[in-house]
Design a protein around this motif. Sequence first.
Motif, PDB file in Angstrom:
ATOM      1  N   GLY A 187       0.671  -1.316   0.032  1.00  0.00           N
ATOM      2  CA  GLY A 187      -0.033  -0.010   0.111  1.00  0.00           C
ATOM      3  C   GLY A 187       0.840   1.226   0.035  1.00  0.00           C
ATOM      4  N   ILE A 188       0.306   2.342   0.479  1.00  0.00           N
ATOM      5  CA  ILE A 188       0.870   3.628   0.557  1.00  0.00           C
ATOM      6  C   ILE A 188       1.351   4.084   1.864  1.00  0.00           C
ATOM      7  CG2 ILE A 188      -0.041   4.616  -1.727  1.00  0.00           C
ATOM      8  CD1 ILE A 188      -1.608   6.335   0.112  1.00  0.00           C
ATOM      9  N   SER A 195       7.203   5.117   5.014  1.00  0.00           N
ATOM     10  CA  SER A 195       6.077   4.558   3.981  1.00  0.00           C
ATOM     11  C   SER A 195       6.268   5.356   2.597  1.00  0.00           C
ATOM     12  CB  SER A 195       4.821   4.479   4.713  1.00  0.00           C
ATOM     13  OG  SER A 195       4.520   5.610   4.642  1.00  0.00           O
ATOM     14  N   ARG A 234      -6.383   0.650  -3.342  1.00  0.00           N
ATOM     15  CA  ARG A 234      -5.492  -0.725  -3.292  1.00  0.00           C
ATOM     16  C   ARG A 234      -4.843  -0.947  -4.705  1.00  0.00           C
ATOM     17  NH1 ARG A 234     -10.601  -4.647  -2.780  1.00  0.00           N
ATOM     18  NH2 ARG A 234     -10.406  -3.683  -0.578  1.00  0.00           N
ATOM     19  N   ALA A 288       2.049  -3.793  -5.808  1.00  0.00           N
ATOM     20  CA  ALA A 288       3.421  -3.189  -5.471  1.00  0.00           C
ATOM     21  C   ALA A 288       3.921  -2.621  -6.841  1.00  0.00           C
ATOM     22  CB  ALA A 288       4.319  -3.979  -4.818  1.00  0.00           C
ATOM     23  N   THR A 322       3.893   5.631  -5.434  1.00  0.00           N
ATOM     24  CA  THR A 322       4.022   4.307  -5.893  1.00  0.00           C
ATOM     25  C   THR A 322       3.619   3.473  -4.768  1.00  0.00           C
ATOM     26  OG1 THR A 322       5.575   5.002  -7.482  1.00  0.00           O
ATOM     27  CG2 THR A 322       5.506   2.644  -6.828  1.00  0.00           C
ATOM     28  N   ARG A 323       2.769   2.682  -5.050  1.00  0.00           N
ATOM     29  CA  ARG A 323       2.488   1.548  -3.771  1.00  0.00           C
ATOM     30  C   ARG A 323       3.679   0.469  -3.747  1.00  0.00           C
ATOM     31  NH1 ARG A 323      -1.863   1.644  -7.494  1.00  0.00           N
ATOM     32  NH2 ARG A 323      -3.894   2.518  -6.424  1.00  0.00           N
ATOM     33  N   GLN A 324       3.842   0.114  -2.618  1.00  0.00           N
ATOM     34  CA  GLN A 324       4.916  -0.685  -2.030  1.00  0.00           C
ATOM     35  C   GLN A 324       4.740  -1.687  -0.892  1.00  0.00           C
ATOM     36  OE1 GLN A 324       8.408   1.642  -0.855  1.00  0.00           O
ATOM     37  NE2 GLN A 324       8.422   3.100  -2.666  1.00  0.00           N
TER      38      GLN A 324
END
Length: 358
Positions: A125-126, A146, A180, A183, A205-207
């Motif tokens: 997520g972020i 994060s 949602r 990644a 960017t989601r990770q």
Amino acid sequence: MFTRPQPSRSIEPGTAAKIRRATLAMVLVFVFCGGVAVDRFAWQGGHDAGAASSLQDLPQFQTLVQTWDAIHQHYVDTGAIDDQALIYGASRGMVDALGDTGHSTFLDPEEAKLFDEATQGEFVGIGVQLDFSTGRPVIVSAIDDSPAADAGLRSHDVITAIDGQATDGMSDSQASELLRGDAGTDVELTIERPSDGTSFTRTITRQKITIKPVSWSMLPDNVGLIRISEFSTGATDGVKEALKDLKADGATSLILDLRDNPGGLVNEAIGVASQFMKEGTPIYQYQERDQAARPVRTVGNGLGIDLPMAVLVNQGSASAAEIVAAGLRDNGRAKLYGETTFGTGTVLTPFPLDDGSV
């Protein structure tokens, strides 16, 4: 999950499964709805003594049946009718009708699975905790290190749009669906910052995020600093390790940093508080419907009982962080420094349903 009107309460686990107590602030998909404590146990079912013997016995049940029939008989796009989605929508609507915005909510099986995974401190997520009580997603805090924290998002920032979709009146489940993702994928957030009246856009960017709940260091004058980023699994063990190291290094006093801590597992909150106060000290009040309140107390012999301490809090300190901070303050164990905290300390109870929803 259903809450009751009294703040700061929990339920004793009483099932063979012994599902651990949990508390967490979160809106699935690893975005958290702010400041919520959750107390988990396996629900055995049953009816309230004052309720009708079954849902079908209520005259109002026919409204639900007739709505179902009208959709199946008259909705133009028959291919869009998803019976499971209709049931989940009705269940979500019933809980939403309680008006307990930001607390009581219905989770479908996928959301419930994500919720459970996030309590373990690892997710994609972020990394931002959200509150929906105002009708828009408001950031409680950004998780340390994060993507959200790296993007400069702060407590009380308002997300006004997600990938161009306005968030006014958006539910937590709707926001979750938009936030949602896998990644490495991007999400664009439009942010309004009430503190200075600015508005800006960030592409984040989601990770995969692995939360290390506790960190510590020695400060000048033999002051030990313990930082708890959230009360996820391992927070108590982390504080024990920190206290052992700091005392071995000669710490004679402590600072407990709970800033931007959105909450976490209630058993971890109890475990952490127990490291700083004598066994049997009340931490918070527990009250079920139609029961008298009783205190939840510290357990065991803590490692940091003998060291003077101060606690740091800010607007992003919520839920379990507020419970621990208030317990330390109200028992005369520590002084609080910083800002007025987020303003919630309610313990929620999940009721698992047969199909995996909650």
